[in-house]
Motif scaffolding. Sequence first.
Motif, PDB file in Angstrom:
ATOM      1  N   UNK A   1       7.555  -7.233 -16.229  1.00  0.00           N
ATOM      2  CA  UNK A   1       8.585  -6.363 -15.675  1.00  0.00           C
ATOM      3  C   UNK A   1       9.970  -6.809 -16.126  1.00  0.00           C
ATOM      4  N   UNK A   2      10.229  -8.098 -16.069  1.00  0.00           N
ATOM      5  CA  UNK A   2      11.524  -8.631 -16.485  1.00  0.00           C
ATOM      6  C   UNK A   2      11.760  -8.387 -17.973  1.00  0.00           C
ATOM      7  N   UNK A   3      10.731  -8.646 -18.783  1.00  0.00           N
ATOM      8  CA  UNK A   3      10.862  -8.464 -20.228  1.00  0.00           C
ATOM      9  C   UNK A   3      11.103  -6.994 -20.578  1.00  0.00           C
ATOM     10  N   UNK A   4      10.360  -6.100 -19.931  1.00  0.00           N
ATOM     11  CA  UNK A   4      10.525  -4.667 -20.204  1.00  0.00           C
ATOM     12  C   UNK A   4      11.927  -4.199 -19.857  1.00  0.00           C
TER      13      UNK A   4
ATOM     14  N   UNK B   1       3.734  -0.194 -10.160  1.00  0.00           N
ATOM     15  CA  UNK B   1       2.527   0.197  -9.428  1.00  0.00           C
ATOM     16  C   UNK B   1       1.444  -0.873  -9.545  1.00  0.00           C
ATOM     17  N   UNK B   2       1.285  -1.426 -10.746  1.00  0.00           N
ATOM     18  CA  UNK B   2       0.273  -2.469 -10.938  1.00  0.00           C
ATOM     19  C   UNK B   2       0.672  -3.755 -10.224  1.00  0.00           C
ATOM     20  N   UNK B   3       1.956  -4.092 -10.252  1.00  0.00           N
ATOM     21  CA  UNK B   3       2.436  -5.285  -9.551  1.00  0.00           C
ATOM     22  C   UNK B   3       2.174  -5.157  -8.055  1.00  0.00           C
ATOM     23  N   UNK B   4       2.454  -3.982  -7.489  1.00  0.00           N
ATOM     24  CA  UNK B   4       2.202  -3.761  -6.059  1.00  0.00           C
ATOM     25  C   UNK B   4       0.708  -3.844  -5.758  1.00  0.00           C
ATOM     26  N   UNK B   5      -0.129  -3.337  -6.673  1.00  0.00           N
ATOM     27  CA  UNK B   5      -1.582  -3.390  -6.471  1.00  0.00           C
ATOM     28  C   UNK B   5      -2.097  -4.821  -6.451  1.00  0.00           C
TER      29      UNK B   5
ATOM     30  N   UNK C   1       0.834  -1.204   0.000  1.00  0.00           N
ATOM     31  CA  UNK C   1       0.000   0.000   0.000  1.00  0.00           C
ATOM     32  C   UNK C   1       0.870   1.257   0.000  1.00  0.00           C
ATOM     33  N   UNK C   2       1.990   1.213   0.716  1.00  0.00           N
ATOM     34  CA  UNK C   2       2.916   2.353   0.716  1.00  0.00           C
ATOM     35  C   UNK C   2       3.483   2.580  -0.686  1.00  0.00           C
ATOM     36  N   UNK C   3       3.836   1.502  -1.365  1.00  0.00           N
ATOM     37  CA  UNK C   3       4.401   1.624  -2.709  1.00  0.00           C
ATOM     38  C   UNK C   3       3.369   2.176  -3.687  1.00  0.00           C
ATOM     39  N   UNK C   4       2.130   1.691  -3.601  1.00  0.00           N
ATOM     40  CA  UNK C   4       1.067   2.196  -4.477  1.00  0.00           C
ATOM     41  C   UNK C   4       0.812   3.675  -4.208  1.00  0.00           C
ATOM     42  N   UNK C   5       0.716   4.054  -2.929  1.00  0.00           N
ATOM     43  CA  UNK C   5       0.494   5.458  -2.571  1.00  0.00           C
ATOM     44  C   UNK C   5       1.664   6.338  -3.002  1.00  0.00           C
TER      45      UNK C   5
ATOM     46  N   UNK D   1       8.463   4.759 -17.428  1.00  0.00           N
ATOM     47  CA  UNK D   1       7.524   3.751 -17.953  1.00  0.00           C
ATOM     48  C   UNK D   1       7.454   2.510 -17.070  1.00  0.00           C
ATOM     49  N   UNK D   2       8.591   2.162 -16.472  1.00  0.00           N
ATOM     50  CA  UNK D   2       8.620   0.960 -15.639  1.00  0.00           C
ATOM     51  C   UNK D   2       7.827   1.146 -14.351  1.00  0.00           C
TER      52      UNK D   2
END
Length: 307
Positions: free
Chosen positions: A102-105, A48-52, A24-28, A42-43
């Motif tokens: 994430x790894x591919x990007x 953000x989506x991974x943390x969500x 939640x801290x990372x998303x906020x 871009x990453x």
Amino acid sequence: MNPNDIILSIVFCSQTAVGLLGNSFLVCLFLLMFLTGHGLRPIDTILAQLASFNFLFLLSRGIPQTMAALGLKNFLDDIGCTIFFYLHKVSRGLSLSFTGLLSAFQAVTISPSSSKWAEIKARTPKYIVLTSSFSCTIHLLLNITVFVKVKDSQGSRNSSELHDFGFCSGLEATKVNDAPFGVVVSLCDAVFLGLVVFASGYMILLLHRHHKRNQYLYMTSLSPTASPRTRATKSILLLVSTFVCFYSLNSIVIAYMYFNKPRLWLMKCCGFLSICFPTFSPFVLISSDSQLLKYCYGLWGKKAPHL
């Protein structure tokens, strides 16, 4: 409730609470960076989506698991059990998908500009939203079968037809009906896990070549600090290594329980391993990403150390 159950409930509760707070801290943090006009990479969209999704996974798996460890196995009705288990399956699949993405990007980002990936590298940020939407749609549709396979533990069916998940039970469909679904889910997991391993191996190879090419500069430089791109790549590799480690251990336990009668301590071990990556991932990212650390220091009005 015996002492072992008390200890187990404390472990699950602590693990879940720490993971929920970290994600939640990372998303906020990303949301605040966006609202304040701070330039987002871009990453950062993927992170953000991974943390969500990790937050959602902990919410749908960790909390019911903690309640079950406290002896409250039947606190969910049919609808609640089905919704929680559906969210658990979807968020688990999306966590795996976005780790692979994430790894591919990052692998494409650090690839040499003169390589055959140059054109893809320039367009990669535009594909993030499309790929993310496609992954979400696939997992939302793929796990609709949960609404047929899952029921409340207090249901009236014979216990031989049920497989206990700690707080819910899933109806064991016939092998004919289960096989296609299992193949599709396993294939999706295998594709993204293979993507994670391949991209990680590629990044390690590039970092090794870069180190050998610039070894003389490192030896003569007065300040041999790694470039931001190298630090970012290493942080992703650390995250991916954490993911592969916990995912592999969890998969081994699941495979063993599939071919053998599941024991209670194995099921609890499996539950613990399943939420290890969502719990530790935000702290791995924050501690190893210089950009996130600098912004965190800025929030508290402190000057960030040289990173």
